[in-house]
Design a protein around this motif. Structure first.
Motif, PDB file in Angstrom:
ATOM      1  N   SER A   1       0.712  -1.053   0.113  1.00 29.22           N
ATOM      2  CA  SER A   1       0.071  -0.150   0.098  1.00 29.22           C
ATOM      3  C   SER A   1       1.051   1.085   0.080  1.00 29.22           C
ATOM      4  O   SER A   1       2.184   1.095   0.213  1.00 29.22           O
ATOM      5  CB  SER A   1      -0.981   0.019   1.040  1.00 29.22           C
TER       6      SER A   1
ATOM      7  N   ILE B   1       1.384   5.697   4.705  1.00 32.10           N
ATOM      8  CA  ILE B   1       0.369   6.350   5.709  1.00 32.10           C
ATOM      9  C   ILE B   1       1.175   7.630   6.218  1.00 32.10           C
ATOM     10  O   ILE B   1       1.818   7.569   6.992  1.00 32.10           O
ATOM     11  CB  ILE B   1       0.098   5.302   6.879  1.00 32.10           C
ATOM     12  N   LYS B   2       0.333   8.916   5.649  1.00 32.36           N
ATOM     13  CA  LYS B   2       0.968  10.120   6.413  1.00 32.36           C
ATOM     14  C   LYS B   2       0.429  10.244   7.954  1.00 32.36           C
ATOM     15  O   LYS B   2       1.200  10.735   8.415  1.00 32.36           O
ATOM     16  CB  LYS B   2       0.262  11.171   5.363  1.00 32.36           C
ATOM     17  N   GLN B   3      -0.748   9.875   8.158  1.00 34.65           N
ATOM     18  CA  GLN B   3      -1.227  10.090   9.667  1.00 34.65           C
ATOM     19  C   GLN B   3      -2.164   8.839   9.896  1.00 34.65           C
ATOM     20  O   GLN B   3      -2.998   8.685   8.967  1.00 34.65           O
ATOM     21  CB  GLN B   3      -1.822  11.530   9.748  1.00 34.65           C
ATOM     22  N   LEU B   4      -1.884   8.255  11.017  1.00 30.80           N
ATOM     23  CA  LEU B   4      -2.674   7.316  11.414  1.00 30.80           C
ATOM     24  C   LEU B   4      -4.081   7.994  11.911  1.00 30.80           C
ATOM     25  O   LEU B   4      -4.229   8.427  12.595  1.00 30.80           O
ATOM     26  CB  LEU B   4      -2.190   6.410  12.670  1.00 30.80           C
ATOM     27  N   LYS B   5      -5.339   7.579  11.014  1.00 35.01           N
ATOM     28  CA  LYS B   5      -6.663   8.013  11.352  1.00 35.01           C
ATOM     29  C   LYS B   5      -7.415   6.785  11.823  1.00 35.01           C
ATOM     30  O   LYS B   5      -8.493   7.331  12.549  1.00 35.01           O
ATOM     31  CB  LYS B   5      -7.150   8.921  10.147  1.00 35.01           C
ATOM     32  N   THR B   6      -7.488   5.884  10.994  1.00 31.63           N
ATOM     33  CA  THR B   6      -8.446   4.708  11.304  1.00 31.63           C
ATOM     34  C   THR B   6      -7.502   3.378  11.700  1.00 31.63           C
ATOM     35  O   THR B   6      -6.506   3.118  11.144  1.00 31.63           O
ATOM     36  CB  THR B   6      -9.211   4.373   9.986  1.00 31.63           C
TER      37      THR B   6
ATOM     38  N   GLU C   1     -11.311   0.334   4.188  1.00 39.44           N
ATOM     39  CA  GLU C   1     -10.061   0.607   3.975  1.00 39.44           C
ATOM     40  C   GLU C   1      -9.523   1.287   5.385  1.00 39.44           C
ATOM     41  O   GLU C   1     -10.120   2.490   5.546  1.00 39.44           O
ATOM     42  CB  GLU C   1      -9.405   1.408   2.691  1.00 39.44           C
ATOM     43  N   TYR C   2      -8.752   0.593   6.133  1.00 48.01           N
ATOM     44  CA  TYR C   2      -8.357   0.997   7.347  1.00 48.01           C
ATOM     45  C   TYR C   2      -6.626   1.525   7.136  1.00 48.01           C
ATOM     46  O   TYR C   2      -6.187   0.834   6.350  1.00 48.01           O
ATOM     47  CB  TYR C   2      -8.409   0.151   8.434  1.00 48.01           C
ATOM     48  N   ASP C   3      -6.281   2.361   8.001  1.00 50.21           N
ATOM     49  CA  ASP C   3      -4.860   2.788   7.972  1.00 50.21           C
ATOM     50  C   ASP C   3      -4.060   1.542   8.474  1.00 50.21           C
ATOM     51  O   ASP C   3      -2.891   1.088   7.783  1.00 50.21           O
ATOM     52  CB  ASP C   3      -4.645   4.124   8.577  1.00 50.21           C
TER      53      ASP C   3
ATOM     54  N   LYS D   1      -4.327  -0.831   5.029  1.00 47.84           N
ATOM     55  CA  LYS D   1      -2.970  -0.366   4.207  1.00 47.84           C
ATOM     56  C   LYS D   1      -1.929  -1.067   4.836  1.00 47.84           C
ATOM     57  O   LYS D   1      -0.803  -1.302   4.209  1.00 47.84           O
ATOM     58  CB  LYS D   1      -2.961   1.182   4.107  1.00 47.84           C
TER      59      LYS D   1
ATOM     60  N   ILE E   1       4.424   6.571  11.009  1.00 50.69           N
ATOM     61  CA  ILE E   1       3.090   6.104  10.830  1.00 50.69           C
ATOM     62  C   ILE E   1       2.436   6.927  12.126  1.00 50.69           C
ATOM     63  O   ILE E   1       1.366   7.758  11.838  1.00 50.69           O
ATOM     64  CB  ILE E   1       2.615   4.832  10.790  1.00 50.69           C
TER      65      ILE E   1
END
Length: 174
Positions: free
Chosen positions: A25, A28-33, A108-110, A133, A173
């Motif tokens: 994938s 990941i710029k920022q862990l949101k989910t 789609e989860y981070d 991801k 992450i």
């Protein structure tokens, strides 16, 4: 008995197919989910996993905890902090019959944390089918599922949280 064998064979075949489809994938710029997949038969404290989300900076609205429980009765519905599923959530051909499982694997989860230490065909299939991801799990489980493997710290979620945070910081992450 025959159907159970057919179902296990379909799960293994589906598992292998999901592993082949998976592509690395994007970043990941920022862990949101965050999603957490657990085996509830091992007595995992679900509230401690909710603590993981807090420590990683994920809002509770963006956290999904789903748990496999062999003797779960679907009439119970949502129990506490987690949604439960059992073997009836997947058909004999390996298709997801449960709306809960369909929703879980399609979203789609981070990050997906596979918080179980024993190989189980159904749980492995759900983990592999997830569109997360980045997947994190334990070394005792099939390593092809996860992008990051953390050694098992059975019964001590505090050590797991510390290790998880350390590696997610290294990978930028969190």
């Amino acid at each position: 008995m025959i159907f159970k064998g057919l179902k296990n064979r379909a799960l293994k075949k589906g598992f292998e197919a999901e592993l082949k489809k998976r592509k690395p994938s994007g970043e990941i710029k920022q862990l949101k989910t965050l999603a957490v997949l657990i085996d509830a038969s091992n007595g995992v404290n679900i509230l401690s996993l909710v603590k993981v989300a807090d420590e990683l900076g994920v809002k509770s609205a963006n956290l999904k905890v789903i748990a496999y429980k062999k003797d779960y009765n679907e009439k119970e519905g949502h129990v506490g902090e987690a949604n439960y599923f059992n073997d009836k959530g997947v058909g004999n051909t390996g298709s997801f019959k449960s709306g809960l499982l369909q929703e879980f694997v399609s979203k789609e989860y981070d990050v997906l944390i596979n918080f179980y230490t024993e190989n189980h065909a159904l749980i492995n299939y759900v983990a592999a089918a997830s569109k997360a991801k980045f997947k994190i799990g334990f070394g005792e489980v099939d390593n092809r599922i996860n992008d990051l493997v953390i050694e098992s710290v059975k019964g001590n979620t505090n050590i797991f949280i510390a290790e998880l945070k350390k590696y997610l910081k290294i990978l930028n992450i969190i």
